[in-house]
Design a protein around this motif. Structure first.
Motif, PDB file in Angstrom:
ATOM      1  N   TYR A  89      12.870  12.534  12.631  1.00  0.00           N
ATOM      2  CA  TYR A  89      11.284  12.371  12.684  1.00  0.00           C
ATOM      3  C   TYR A  89      10.884  11.731  11.211  1.00  0.00           C
ATOM      4  CZ  TYR A  89       9.829  15.452  16.304  1.00  0.00           C
ATOM      5  OH  TYR A  89       9.862  16.039  17.670  1.00  0.00           O
ATOM      6  N   ASN A  90       9.921  11.036  11.419  1.00  0.00           N
ATOM      7  CA  ASN A  90       9.305  10.450  10.024  1.00  0.00           C
ATOM      8  C   ASN A  90       8.476  11.479   9.495  1.00  0.00           C
ATOM      9  OD1 ASN A  90      10.043   7.700  10.981  1.00  0.00           O
ATOM     10  ND2 ASN A  90       8.592   7.997  12.535  1.00  0.00           N
ATOM     11  N   ILE A  91       8.498  11.656   8.314  1.00  0.00           N
ATOM     12  CA  ILE A  91       7.908  12.645   7.431  1.00  0.00           C
ATOM     13  C   ILE A  91       6.777  12.223   6.801  1.00  0.00           C
ATOM     14  CG2 ILE A  91       8.214  14.584   5.867  1.00  0.00           C
ATOM     15  CD1 ILE A  91       9.499  15.108   8.558  1.00  0.00           C
ATOM     16  N   GLY A  92       5.556  12.753   6.660  1.00  0.00           N
ATOM     17  CA  GLY A  92       4.708  12.403   5.670  1.00  0.00           C
ATOM     18  C   GLY A  92       3.913  13.803   4.860  1.00  0.00           C
ATOM     19  N   TRP A  93       3.761  13.281   3.805  1.00  0.00           N
ATOM     20  CA  TRP A  93       3.146  14.262   2.895  1.00  0.00           C
ATOM     21  C   TRP A  93       1.591  13.954   2.959  1.00  0.00           C
ATOM     22  CZ3 TRP A  93       4.535  18.531   0.467  1.00  0.00           C
ATOM     23  CH2 TRP A  93       5.999  18.958   0.291  1.00  0.00           C
ATOM     24  N   ASP A 124      -5.735  15.047  -8.214  1.00  0.00           N
ATOM     25  CA  ASP A 124      -4.615  15.635  -7.349  1.00  0.00           C
ATOM     26  C   ASP A 124      -4.707  16.969  -7.018  1.00  0.00           C
ATOM     27  OD1 ASP A 124      -2.960  13.344  -9.568  1.00  0.00           O
ATOM     28  OD2 ASP A 124      -3.565  12.914  -7.420  1.00  0.00           O
ATOM     29  N   THR A 125      -5.682  17.784  -7.180  1.00  0.00           N
ATOM     30  CA  THR A 125      -5.597  19.152  -6.814  1.00  0.00           C
ATOM     31  C   THR A 125      -5.815  19.319  -5.526  1.00  0.00           C
ATOM     32  OG1 THR A 125      -6.236  20.052  -9.341  1.00  0.00           O
ATOM     33  CG2 THR A 125      -6.835  21.529  -7.278  1.00  0.00           C
ATOM     34  N   ALA A 126      -4.939  19.921  -4.738  1.00  0.00           N
ATOM     35  CA  ALA A 126      -5.112  20.048  -3.304  1.00  0.00           C
ATOM     36  C   ALA A 126      -4.198  21.082  -2.837  1.00  0.00           C
ATOM     37  CB  ALA A 126      -5.236  18.823  -2.554  1.00  0.00           C
ATOM     38  N   VAL A 127      -4.039  21.407  -1.493  1.00  0.00           N
ATOM     39  CA  VAL A 127      -2.988  22.085  -0.810  1.00  0.00           C
ATOM     40  C   VAL A 127      -2.201  20.685   0.007  1.00  0.00           C
ATOM     41  CG1 VAL A 127      -2.311  23.439   1.077  1.00  0.00           C
ATOM     42  CG2 VAL A 127      -4.322  24.078  -0.308  1.00  0.00           C
ATOM     43  N   TYR A 128      -1.008  20.877  -0.318  1.00  0.00           N
ATOM     44  CA  TYR A 128      -0.229  19.593   0.077  1.00  0.00           C
ATOM     45  C   TYR A 128       0.517  19.998   1.127  1.00  0.00           C
ATOM     46  CZ  TYR A 128      -1.159  16.770  -3.804  1.00  0.00           C
ATOM     47  OH  TYR A 128      -1.966  15.686  -4.722  1.00  0.00           O
ATOM     48  N   PHE A 129       0.619  19.315   2.313  1.00  0.00           N
ATOM     49  CA  PHE A 129       1.229  19.663   3.564  1.00  0.00           C
ATOM     50  C   PHE A 129       2.399  18.543   3.741  1.00  0.00           C
ATOM     51  CE2 PHE A 129      -1.539  23.080   5.080  1.00  0.00           C
ATOM     52  CZ  PHE A 129      -2.872  22.595   4.553  1.00  0.00           C
ATOM     53  N   CYS A 130       3.246  18.945   4.497  1.00  0.00           N
ATOM     54  CA  CYS A 130       4.311  18.073   5.102  1.00  0.00           C
ATOM     55  C   CYS A 130       4.225  18.082   6.548  1.00  0.00           C
ATOM     56  CB  CYS A 130       5.857  18.049   4.502  1.00  0.00           C
ATOM     57  SG  CYS A 130       6.726  19.487   4.971  1.00  0.00           S
ATOM     58  N   GLY A 131       4.357  16.772   7.328  1.00  0.00           N
ATOM     59  CA  GLY A 131       4.296  16.770   8.663  1.00  0.00           C
ATOM     60  C   GLY A 131       5.385  16.051   9.235  1.00  0.00           C
ATOM     61  N   ALA A 132       5.457  16.125  10.517  1.00  0.00           N
ATOM     62  CA  ALA A 132       6.603  15.342  11.207  1.00  0.00           C
ATOM     63  C   ALA A 132       5.879  14.593  12.423  1.00  0.00           C
ATOM     64  CB  ALA A 132       7.884  16.246  11.718  1.00  0.00           C
ATOM     65  N   THR A 133       6.425  13.464  12.526  1.00  0.00           N
ATOM     66  CA  THR A 133       6.038  12.595  13.662  1.00  0.00           C
ATOM     67  C   THR A 133       7.005  11.494  14.097  1.00  0.00           C
ATOM     68  OG1 THR A 133       4.350  10.716  14.372  1.00  0.00           O
ATOM     69  CG2 THR A 133       4.854  10.834  12.072  1.00  0.00           C
ATOM     70  N   LEU A 134       7.172  11.229  15.364  1.00  0.00           N
ATOM     71  CA  LEU A 134       7.903  10.020  15.813  1.00  0.00           C
ATOM     72  C   LEU A 134       7.060   9.011  15.720  1.00  0.00           C
ATOM     73  CD1 LEU A 134       9.432  12.088  18.743  1.00  0.00           C
ATOM     74  CD2 LEU A 134      10.497  11.625  16.673  1.00  0.00           C
TER      75      LEU A 134
END
Length: 124
Positions: free
Chosen positions: A32-36, A90-100
């Protein structure tokens, strides 16, 4: 199926640095490609950086170029986001996600899996 767990968020002063980690489960993580992404209160989730499944390609949003670095270690099922020169915006909740789908790397709606997020707070 891929499960993602973020860690590393904290309270930091402006100008400081943090390193976020996204730990994935299973061998499928490596395909998977991973995005922040990040999401501040009242705002939409926006892409910060992304990395190809094998690390061979990266993407950065203009507002983090030169400050953030994304990397991955598939042997450890981990994608990291090194964040330097942090500012209050830059204050935020940071998430990582996975996509093909690398072509849709900037679109949160095209991601198949998400972690629960980690809070980053930058004080002025």
């Amino acid at each position: 199926q891929v499960q993602l767990v973020e860690s590393g968020g904290a309270l930091v002063q402006a100008g400081g640095s943090l390193r976020l980690s996204c730990k994935g489960s299973g061998r499928a993580f490596r395909t998977y490609n991973i995005g922040w992404f990040r999401q501040a209160p009242g705002k939409e989730r926006e892409v910060v950086a992304a990395i190809w499944w094998n690390g061979g390609r990266t993407y950065y949003a203009d507002f983090v170029k030169g400050r953030f670095t994304i990397s991955r270690d598939n042997a450890k099922n981990t994608v990291s986001l090194e964040m330097n020169s942090l500012n209050p915006e830059d204050t935020a909740v940071y998430f990582c996600g996975a996509t093909l789908r690398w072509a849709a790397i900037q679109n949160a709606g095209d991601y198949d899996y998400w972690g629960q997020g980690t809070q980053v707070t930058v004080s002025s």
